[in-house]
Design an enzyme around this catalytic site. Structure first.
Site, PDB file in Angstrom:
ATOM      1  CE  LYS A 107      -1.812   2.780   2.856  1.00 36.22           C
ATOM      2  NZ  LYS A 107      -1.691   4.019   2.073  1.00 36.22           N
ATOM      3  CB  THR A 154       7.623   7.432  15.840  1.00 36.74           C
ATOM      4  OG1 THR A 154       8.966   7.345  15.326  1.00 36.74           O
ATOM      5  CG2 THR A 154       7.568   6.738  17.182  1.00 36.74           C
ATOM      6  N   GLY A 182       3.634   4.057  13.332  1.00 37.29           N
ATOM      7  CA  GLY A 182       4.307   2.789  13.648  1.00 37.29           C
ATOM      8  C   GLY A 182       3.689   2.125  14.875  1.00 37.29           C
ATOM      9  CD  GLU A 225      13.170   3.738   7.861  1.00 38.59           C
ATOM     10  OE1 GLU A 225      13.160   4.696   8.677  1.00 38.59           O
ATOM     11  OE2 GLU A 225      13.059   3.869   6.640  1.00 38.59           O
ATOM     12  CB  CYS A 267      13.207   8.615   8.056  1.00 38.77           C
ATOM     13  SG  CYS A 267      13.956   7.495   6.896  1.00 38.77           S
ATOM     14  CD  GLU A 301      10.641  12.236  11.427  1.00 30.69           C
ATOM     15  OE1 GLU A 301       9.612  11.619  11.681  1.00 30.69           O
ATOM     16  OE2 GLU A 301      11.584  11.765  10.780  1.00 30.69           O
TER      17      GLU A 301
HETATM   18  P1  ADP Z   1       3.838  10.602   7.208  1.00 35.74           P
HETATM   19  O1  ADP Z   1       3.621  11.020   8.627  1.00 35.74           O
HETATM   20  O2  ADP Z   1       5.207  10.670   6.738  1.00 35.74           O
HETATM   21  O3  ADP Z   1       2.755  11.084   6.272  1.00 35.74           O
HETATM   22  P2  ADP Z   1       2.653   8.240   7.877  1.00 35.74           P
HETATM   23  O4  ADP Z   1       3.400   7.512   8.902  1.00 35.74           O
HETATM   24  O5  ADP Z   1       1.441   9.024   8.237  1.00 35.74           O
HETATM   25  O6  ADP Z   1       3.670   9.108   7.151  1.00 35.74           O
HETATM   26  O7  ADP Z   1       2.235   7.286   6.708  1.00 35.74           O
HETATM   27  C1  ADP Z   1       3.045   6.303   6.162  1.00 35.74           C
HETATM   28  C2  ADP Z   1       2.151   5.237   5.582  1.00 35.74           C
HETATM   29  O8  ADP Z   1       1.332   4.708   6.611  1.00 35.74           O
HETATM   30  C3  ADP Z   1       1.192   5.716   4.498  1.00 35.74           C
HETATM   31  O9  ADP Z   1       1.094   4.715   3.501  1.00 35.74           O
HETATM   32  C4  ADP Z   1      -0.115   5.854   5.240  1.00 35.74           C
HETATM   33  O10 ADP Z   1      -1.241   5.696   4.414  1.00 35.74           O
HETATM   34  C5  ADP Z   1      -0.023   4.713   6.218  1.00 35.74           C
HETATM   35  N1  ADP Z   1      -0.861   4.856   7.409  1.00 35.74           N
HETATM   36  C6  ADP Z   1      -1.245   5.985   8.042  1.00 35.74           C
HETATM   37  N2  ADP Z   1      -2.028   5.716   9.100  1.00 35.74           N
HETATM   38  C7  ADP Z   1      -2.147   4.363   9.150  1.00 35.74           C
HETATM   39  C8  ADP Z   1      -2.813   3.450  10.024  1.00 35.74           C
HETATM   40  N3  ADP Z   1      -3.530   3.866  11.067  1.00 35.74           N
HETATM   41  N4  ADP Z   1      -2.691   2.124   9.775  1.00 35.74           N
HETATM   42  C9  ADP Z   1      -1.959   1.685   8.736  1.00 35.74           C
HETATM   43  N5  ADP Z   1      -1.317   2.488   7.875  1.00 35.74           N
HETATM   44  C10 ADP Z   1      -1.403   3.809   8.072  1.00 35.74           C
END
Ligand code: ADP
Length: 492
Positions: free
Chosen positions: A188, A243, A246, A263, A297, A396
């Site tokens: 995804k 994070t 994560g 990561e 990152c 961050e």
């Molecule tokens: P950033 O903060 O850099 O936008 P994110 O950590 O929000 O990055 O997003 C990284 C990936 O995680 C994207 O593909 C996003 O769609 C996905 N994502 C965001 N929220 C969730 C969630 N609750 N469960 C699973 N994937 C998610």
């Protein structure tokens, strides 16, 4: 300005409303819903892609499961898998212009840099194409009446959830090792930047990856991402992102105790000592934070400078920054593009306001670059007079904002470097060998760069200490993340 002309195949791809790939077939969302994809350089909609929900993720996982269970991939001769993965790497390189334009339009990154990244994504496939023939097990030193050996086996169905900062490279980091070790995958991409992963799924079929082995679903994090992370038929999740998300992935994955590698974020120190080559250190530190508009990152967002050279170094850093041209991604003279979205722009400018209110001094940039139009441009911004306990030094930002912090000596530099919840990377600039290695040992970080920054190679494992995540990607250590180890006991 030297605006690049959009290739006809890129226009065609965008006009055709790109589809997901499930079971090797172009697929729309079951609901028929789509969402828009925006060019951050112009804030204009460039296409629409399917908005996957739980049912679509179920279909993609079922397809990956079927492909795993009938061994249409893992059952191939290892040399054949090598051939296919190598060919996919070649196809990426052969289509580098098209892919770079898609990446630049989708993420705003400068076209020249996008082109280098496409090449690197191809290299990741080439590197991992060597692994199917090298998945050795061991024989174990037990007693004479036993014969014990280990088998390395694929984990099964992998889920890859990736961010928007290096869309194709991140897709390669997830797909290439998963496949090299015999797994199947549902990927995804981030909702901001789905395009190159969608095109990659097509190229994979062309390279001979069997249908269902790579599935790409496009959708939002809380919908499609969450559905994938909590899916009981997914055996492993590899996530790269913040994070905060994560943690959510970890919770979502507990239902079936799937394997997880994370990561995550960073607030990486970039340490400059007086005995460094100053010109090189200034230029390197500048790229360390401003490359990809700071959306890395491992960005060296905390620049720790020994006090005796503090003012002189800031001058060099500001001068190096001034030489970098801010502009649209599709201009081949652009050195730094916009940030990825309006939301990200607001987040970054919000942090610049926080830095000012905390009492740090803006010595370069500090604003949205409105003269560049509606795109999400933020000036490369340098704060001086930062204390390590300020929010701009601890949180961050994921944007072009550097915090320069004075330090007294090596020990103090290590102490400040480690005073963070993160531990992804660190950079040190010095010509004193022992100082460099003292720092390398002293910092708690998964990667340390000495007299360079932002180096990656598919052979070299990557990952974080502390809240920057766990598990290692790339290199020999990625085998741990993508295989199970089985011990077989034979009584003689
Ligand atoms: P950033 O903060 O850099 O936008 P994110 O950590 O929000 O990055 O997003 C990284 C990936 O995680 C994207 O593909 C996003 O769609 C996905 N994502 C965001 N929220 C969730 C969630 N609750 N469960 C699973 N994937 C998610």
């Amino acid at each position: 300005m030297a605006q690049i002309e959009v290739l006809s195949e890129v226009s065609k791809f965008l006009e055709g409303s790109p589809k997901m790939t499930i079971g090797g077939k172009p697929t729309e969302a079951g609901s028929g819903k789509t969402f828009t994809v925006i060019d951050p350089s112009t804030a204009q909609v460039i296409t629409e892609v399917p908005r996957a929900e739980m049912g679509d993720v179920d279909a993609a996982v079922a397809s990956a499961r079927a492909a795993f269970d009938d061994k249409r991939w893992s059952g191939l001769r290892p040399g054949k898998r090598t051939e296919v993965l190598y060919k996919l790497g070649e196809l990426i390189k052969r289509n580098i212009n098209e892919l770079s334009q898609l990446e630049s339009l989708d993420s705003g990154k400068p076209i020249k840099i996008a082109s280098g990244e496409m090449w690197m994504a191809g290299e990741v496939f080439r590197y991992f194409s060597g692994w199917p023939t090298k998945m050795f097990g061991e024989t174990n030193p037990t007693t004479d009446d036993q014969f014990v050996y280990t088998l390395r086996e694929p984990v099964g169905v992998c889920g890859g959830i990736i961010p928007w900062n290096f869309p194709l490279i991140m897709a390669a980091w997830k797909i290439a090792p998963a496949l090299a070790f015999g797994n199947t995958i549902v990927l995804k991409p981030a909702e901001q930047t789905p395009l190159t992963a969608m095109r990659l799924a097509e190229l994979a079929l062309e390279a001979g990856v069997p249908e269902g082995v790579i599935n790409v679903v496009t959708g939002f994090g809380e919908e499609a991402g969450q559905a994938l992370a909590q899916h009981h038929d997914v055996d492993k999740i590899a996530f790269t992102g913040s994070t905060e998300v994560g943690r959510k992935i970890l919770h979502a994955s507990e239902g079936n105790l799937k394997r997880v590698t994370l990561e995550l974020g960073g607030k990486s120190p970039n340490i400059v000592f007086p005995d460094a080559d100053m010109k090189r250190a200034a230029k390197g530190s500048m790229f360390g934070i401003f490359l990809n508009s700071g959306q890395i990152c491992t960005a060296g967002s905390r620049i720790l400078v020994e006090r005796s050279i503090h003012d002189e170094f800031i001058e060099s850093l500001v001068a190096a920054t001034a030489s970098m041209r801010l502009g649209p991604g599709m201009d081949d003279e652009t050195g730094m593009g916009p940030v990825v979205s309006e939301q990200q722009m607001k987040r970054v400018t919000g942090y610049i306001d926080i830095g000012r209110s905390e009492g740090a001094e803006v010595v370069s940039g500090g604003n949205r670059a409105e003269e560049l139009g509606d795109g999400y441009f933020v000036e490369p911004t340098i704060f001086a007079g930062v204390r390590n306990d300020m929010r701009i030094a601890q949180e961050e930002i994921f944007g072009p904002v550097a915090a320069v912090i004075p330090v007294d000596d090596v020990d103090h530099a290590i102490e400040v470097a480690n005073n963070t919840i993160y531990g992804l990377a660190a950079t040190v600039w010095t010509n004193d060998l022992s100082k460099a290695h003292r720092v390398a040992r002293g910092v708690k970080a998964g990667t340390v760069w000495i007299n360079s920054t932002g180096q990656y190679d598919p052979s070299t494992s990557f990952g974080g200490y502390k809240q920057s995540g766990f598990g290692r990607e790339l290199g020999v250590h990625s085998m741990e993340a993508y295989t199970e180890l089985k011990s077989v006991w034979v009584s003689l």
